[in-house]
Motif scaffolding. Structure first.
Motif, PDB file in Angstrom:
ATOM      1  N   PHE A   1       0.851  -1.175   0.000  1.00  0.00           N
ATOM      2  CA  PHE A   1       0.000   0.000   0.000  1.00  0.00           C
ATOM      3  C   PHE A   1       0.894   1.233   0.000  1.00  0.00           C
ATOM      4  N   THR A   2       0.558   2.200  -0.831  1.00  0.00           N
ATOM      5  CA  THR A   2       1.354   3.422  -0.920  1.00  0.00           C
ATOM      6  C   THR A   2       0.470   4.641  -0.748  1.00  0.00           C
ATOM      7  N   LEU A   3       1.059   5.654  -0.184  1.00  0.00           N
ATOM      8  CA  LEU A   3       0.454   6.977  -0.107  1.00  0.00           C
ATOM      9  C   LEU A   3       1.392   7.904  -0.855  1.00  0.00           C
ATOM     10  N   GLU A   4       0.885   8.473  -1.949  1.00  0.00           N
ATOM     11  CA  GLU A   4       1.729   9.255  -2.847  1.00  0.00           C
ATOM     12  C   GLU A   4       1.104  10.611  -3.124  1.00  0.00           C
ATOM     13  N   ILE A   5       1.967  11.541  -3.497  1.00  0.00           N
ATOM     14  CA  ILE A   5       1.526  12.825  -4.015  1.00  0.00           C
ATOM     15  C   ILE A   5       1.707  12.757  -5.521  1.00  0.00           C
ATOM     16  N   ILE A   6       0.644  13.029  -6.259  1.00  0.00           N
ATOM     17  CA  ILE A   6       0.708  13.044  -7.717  1.00  0.00           C
ATOM     18  C   ILE A   6       0.691  14.504  -8.152  1.00  0.00           C
TER      19      ILE A   6
END
Length: 167
Positions: free
Chosen positions: A115-120
């Motif tokens: 699971f990842t939490l990213e800023i796009i």
């Protein structure tokens, strides 16, 4: 071959110096070069492990300047500024399992879920905030909702999942 013979009765001392041929010189040079080459790879590997163990990424969201600043903190003492982007460049925050897939383990390839939490950003660049295994999903979920609570007025937050194929 060089030698030195000393006669001091009752002892006779012979010193022999081996000749150094071009082949010996080439073997020495090759050994030194390969030694430095492999030692360099070992040092690069050791530095990569140290960086992984003793660094962390800090992200500062400034509501005064409307910018995000990413820092690399080393040993909790040194802080290196990596990048600064404005809030206008950020498209959304994405919580997903898109990095899931095949992982190599001792038995071969298995399906692994991440699971990842990213800023796009608006130019589709990804800045990964967190990557975790399913057993850390509760902490990731808590972080996601805290960020959404604090930064929700400036950014869009999305959750996307894709189904893993088990074959």
């Amino acid at each position: 071959m060089r030698y030195k013979l000393q006669k001091n009765p009752p002892i006779i001392c012979l010193s022999v110096e081996a000749s150094f041929t071009l082949l010996d010189f080439m073997a020495l040079f090759a050994c030194l070069l390969l030694g430095v080459f492999f030692a360099l790879f070992l040092w690069i590997f050791a530095v990569a492990i140290l960086i992984k163990l003793f660094t962390r990424n800090d992200y500062e969201f400034s509501s005064d300047t409307y910018s995000l600043t990413q820092y690399l903190r080393i040993f909790s003492y040194f802080r290196i500024k990596r990048r600064t982007i404005s809030f206008d460049e950020i498209d959304r925050f994405l919580f997903s399992n898109f990095d899931s897939g095949q992982a190599l383990v001792e038995r071969g390839l298995i399906n692994k879920e991440w699971f990842t939490l990213e800023i796009i950003t608006k130019d589709q660049q990804r800045i990964q905030l967190v990557k975790a295994l399913p057993d850390e999903l509760e902490e990731m979920d808590r972080l996601y909702f805290e960020l959404k609570e604090y930064l929700g007025e400036w950014f869009r937050f999305e959750v996307e999942y894709e189904e893993l194929k088990t074959s």
